[in-house]
Motif scaffolding. Structure first.
Motif, PDB file in Angstrom:
ATOM      1  N   PHE A 248       0.822  -1.209   0.000  1.00 39.29           N
ATOM      2  CA  PHE A 248       0.000   0.000   0.000  1.00 39.29           C
ATOM      3  C   PHE A 248       0.855   1.257   0.000  1.00 39.29           C
ATOM      4  O   PHE A 248       0.490   2.257  -0.622  1.00 39.29           O
ATOM      5  N   ALA A 249       2.020   1.222   0.651  1.00 40.07           N
ATOM      6  CA  ALA A 249       2.931   2.370   0.611  1.00 40.07           C
ATOM      7  C   ALA A 249       3.372   2.634  -0.828  1.00 40.07           C
ATOM      8  O   ALA A 249       3.430   3.778  -1.269  1.00 40.07           O
ATOM      9  N   ASP A 250       3.643   1.554  -1.570  1.00 41.19           N
ATOM     10  CA  ASP A 250       4.004   1.707  -2.982  1.00 41.19           C
ATOM     11  C   ASP A 250       2.855   2.315  -3.784  1.00 41.19           C
ATOM     12  O   ASP A 250       3.078   2.980  -4.800  1.00 41.19           O
ATOM     13  N   LEU A 251       1.615   2.085  -3.341  1.00 41.64           N
ATOM     14  CA  LEU A 251       0.446   2.634  -4.015  1.00 41.64           C
ATOM     15  C   LEU A 251       0.091   4.032  -3.495  1.00 41.64           C
ATOM     16  O   LEU A 251      -0.855   4.648  -3.983  1.00 41.64           O
ATOM     17  N   GLY A 252       0.827   4.488  -2.489  1.00 50.90           N
ATOM     18  CA  GLY A 252       0.605   5.830  -1.962  1.00 50.90           C
ATOM     19  C   GLY A 252      -0.462   5.942  -0.902  1.00 50.90           C
ATOM     20  O   GLY A 252      -0.971   7.038  -0.632  1.00 50.90           O
ATOM     21  N   ILE A 253      -0.834   4.809  -0.289  1.00 51.05           N
ATOM     22  CA  ILE A 253      -1.835   4.842   0.779  1.00 51.05           C
ATOM     23  C   ILE A 253      -1.329   4.037   1.962  1.00 51.05           C
ATOM     24  O   ILE A 253      -0.386   3.252   1.851  1.00 51.05           O
ATOM     25  N   ASP A 254      -1.959   4.250   3.107  1.00 48.44           N
ATOM     26  CA  ASP A 254      -1.589   3.458   4.278  1.00 48.44           C
ATOM     27  C   ASP A 254      -2.606   2.331   4.488  1.00 48.44           C
ATOM     28  O   ASP A 254      -3.613   2.238   3.776  1.00 48.44           O
ATOM     29  N   LEU A 255      -2.327   1.485   5.455  1.00 51.16           N
ATOM     30  CA  LEU A 255      -3.182   0.325   5.714  1.00 51.16           C
ATOM     31  C   LEU A 255      -4.598   0.743   6.094  1.00 51.16           C
ATOM     32  O   LEU A 255      -5.577   0.150   5.638  1.00 51.16           O
ATOM     33  N   SER A 256      -4.724   1.786   6.898  1.00 47.18           N
ATOM     34  CA  SER A 256      -6.043   2.259   7.307  1.00 47.18           C
ATOM     35  C   SER A 256      -6.859   2.712   6.102  1.00 47.18           C
ATOM     36  O   SER A 256      -8.047   2.393   5.989  1.00 47.18           O
ATOM     37  N   THR A 257      -6.239   3.430   5.179  1.00 44.53           N
ATOM     38  CA  THR A 257      -6.934   3.877   3.968  1.00 44.53           C
ATOM     39  C   THR A 257      -7.331   2.687   3.109  1.00 44.53           C
ATOM     40  O   THR A 257      -8.437   2.650   2.565  1.00 44.53           O
ATOM     41  N   ALA A 258      -6.449   1.693   2.996  1.00 44.69           N
ATOM     42  CA  ALA A 258      -6.755   0.500   2.200  1.00 44.69           C
ATOM     43  C   ALA A 258      -7.960  -0.237   2.780  1.00 44.69           C
ATOM     44  O   ALA A 258      -8.850  -0.678   2.040  1.00 44.69           O
ATOM     45  N   ILE A 259      -8.014  -0.355   4.092  1.00 45.30           N
ATOM     46  CA  ILE A 259      -9.142  -1.034   4.729  1.00 45.30           C
ATOM     47  C   ILE A 259     -10.418  -0.220   4.539  1.00 45.30           C
ATOM     48  O   ILE A 259     -11.492  -0.781   4.258  1.00 45.30           O
ATOM     49  N   THR A 260     -10.315   1.099   4.642  1.00 42.37           N
ATOM     50  CA  THR A 260     -11.486   1.954   4.398  1.00 42.37           C
ATOM     51  C   THR A 260     -11.986   1.775   2.970  1.00 42.37           C
ATOM     52  O   THR A 260     -13.201   1.673   2.733  1.00 42.37           O
TER      53      THR A 260
END
Length: 93
Positions: free
Chosen positions: A22-34
């Protein structure tokens, strides 16, 4: 928008690998789960297809053999006990 905290339990390696992705995609884990939760609500289900893995050739052959044995038990030798079967296997060796 108000936020609430939620705790989830994850395998440490799964968490680490996911965070890297997700860091490579520019987001954090919390954003990915959201994103996952919002998409689940949008489609009213899981936002991807969930299937069982297809068995490999050896497993598929074993399952087919089992189905054949179950359908035609008269074709196969039966034993009164596991000990009897093992005795035959060991004496044939």
């Amino acid at each position: 928008m108000a936020k609430t905290s939620t705790n989830i339990s994850l395998d440490p390696e799964l968490k680490r690998s996911s965070q890297e992705l997700f860091a490579d995609l520019g987001i954090d884990l919390s954003t990915a789960i959201t994103l996952f939760l919002k998409q689940s609500l949008r489609v009213q289900g899981l936002p991807f297809v969930v299937t069982r893995e297809n068995p490999n050739a050896e497993t598929a052959a074993a399952l087919n053999e089992y189905a054949e044995m179950k359908a035609h038990p008269e074709k196969y030798k039966r034993y009164a006990s596991f000990k009897d079967a093992m005795n035959e296997v060991l004496t044939d060796a």
